[in-house]
Design an enzyme around this catalytic site. Sequence first.
Site, mmCIF file in Angstrom:
data_model
loop_
_atom_site.group_PDB
_atom_site.id
_atom_site.type_symbol
_atom_site.label_atom_id
_atom_site.label_comp_id
_atom_site.label_asym_id
_atom_site.label_seq_id
_atom_site.Cartn_x
_atom_site.Cartn_y
_atom_site.Cartn_z
ATOM 1 N N ARG A 66 14.413 -6.087 1.033
ATOM 2 C CA ARG A 66 13.753 -7.075 1.889
ATOM 3 C C ARG A 66 12.899 -8.061 1.101
ATOM 4 O O ARG A 66 12.709 -9.197 1.552
ATOM 5 C CB ARG A 66 12.963 -6.373 3.002
ATOM 6 C CG ARG A 66 13.901 -5.636 3.991
ATOM 7 C CD ARG A 66 13.213 -5.349 5.311
ATOM 8 N NE ARG A 66 11.967 -4.677 5.118
ATOM 9 C CZ ARG A 66 11.816 -3.342 4.992
ATOM 10 N NH1 ARG A 66 12.875 -2.550 5.082
ATOM 11 N NH2 ARG A 66 10.638 -2.810 4.811
ATOM 12 N N GLU A 69 5.395 4.754 1.889
ATOM 13 C CA GLU A 69 4.908 5.198 3.193
ATOM 14 C C GLU A 69 5.598 6.488 3.637
ATOM 15 O O GLU A 69 4.972 7.344 4.242
ATOM 16 C CB GLU A 69 5.135 4.080 4.215
ATOM 17 C CG GLU A 69 4.211 4.125 5.415
ATOM 18 C CD GLU A 69 4.464 2.948 6.345
ATOM 19 O OE1 GLU A 69 3.947 2.986 7.467
ATOM 20 O OE2 GLU A 69 5.191 2.029 5.948
#
Lengths: 170, 170
Positions: B58, B95
């Site tokens: 991304r 994360e």
Amino acid sequence: MDLKKHILNVKDFPIDGIDFKDVTPLLNDADAFAYVIDEMAKFVIECGANVVVAPEARGFLFASAVAYKSHTRFVLVRKPGKLPREVIDIEYTLEYGTNHQQMHKGDIKPDDKVVIIDDVLATGGTIEAIVKLVEMQDGKVEGVSFLIDLPALHDENLLQEYKVQKLVKY
Amino acid sequence: MDLKKHILNVKDFPIDGIDFKDVTPLLNDADAFAYVIDEMAKFVIECGANVVVAPEARGFLFASAVAYKSHTRFVLVRKPGKLPREVIDIEYTLEYGTNHQQMHKGDIKPDDKVVIIDDVLATGGTIEAIVKLVEMQDGKVEGVSFLIDLPALHDENLLQEYKVQKLVKY
């Protein structure tokens, strides 16, 4: 511009027998990268396209800048598990194995005029799958653009119904 | 521009408990995408950078167009097995899990002035790993730019020694 000066041939990557074209030196040269993006954006405009579609991850390296330069929408094609909402899915064959590609449902609107962008045209399996994903949503593929063509790996009639841009041939 | 109108929150993706920020609607809007790229490119120029660095996949969605617009070099950070030549490698925490990131050895030259670009700042693990990859090659990180900041997920002092651009906060 001699783009081949900025593309490296890496033997036996990712598996034995494959000659991999490494485009990272081209990205790492601002003039060579700008030349490629300008040529691809000209092609997008000539095609009258309003959407650029590209597969992860190497297609993104060019399509982002081309979409920006040509002020078109930018639609992603990704591998399974990457797009978080409802997708349309297609299975395809590529140079070394089979895979799926997906697009968010509704990303292409009926009558969108699409140019598909990728770094390398090898067997053509990936690009044929993406054409189907666009056409399944009633978009119209106006053209396909590749930085690199490897004509030994595909039929010479591949994609003959579309406008095709190939900036470098090996 | 209200960028949040172009970013979707997808609950429990890729795993339960994660609120995923889906930027594909922003890419699929030429005006919103152009606004983001113009802001990021202004930041790159203000930082005096000559190189943009971004992680797959991304980060590529923004960094390609930003590198084009700011006429900087574009250097990739990728996951293991993707870059075909000799790499430098770093392990990092993100994360949801741990991972490695790699850069082609020599892609950053000593004294390069670098801006790192990514879509989302969450725990900061990815960006700290990329800072190290740049500094291991004697490049200087001048700034870091994110489309989205999730301040609840990281310490408020994270990255305080760098110029930081964050276009949207949640």
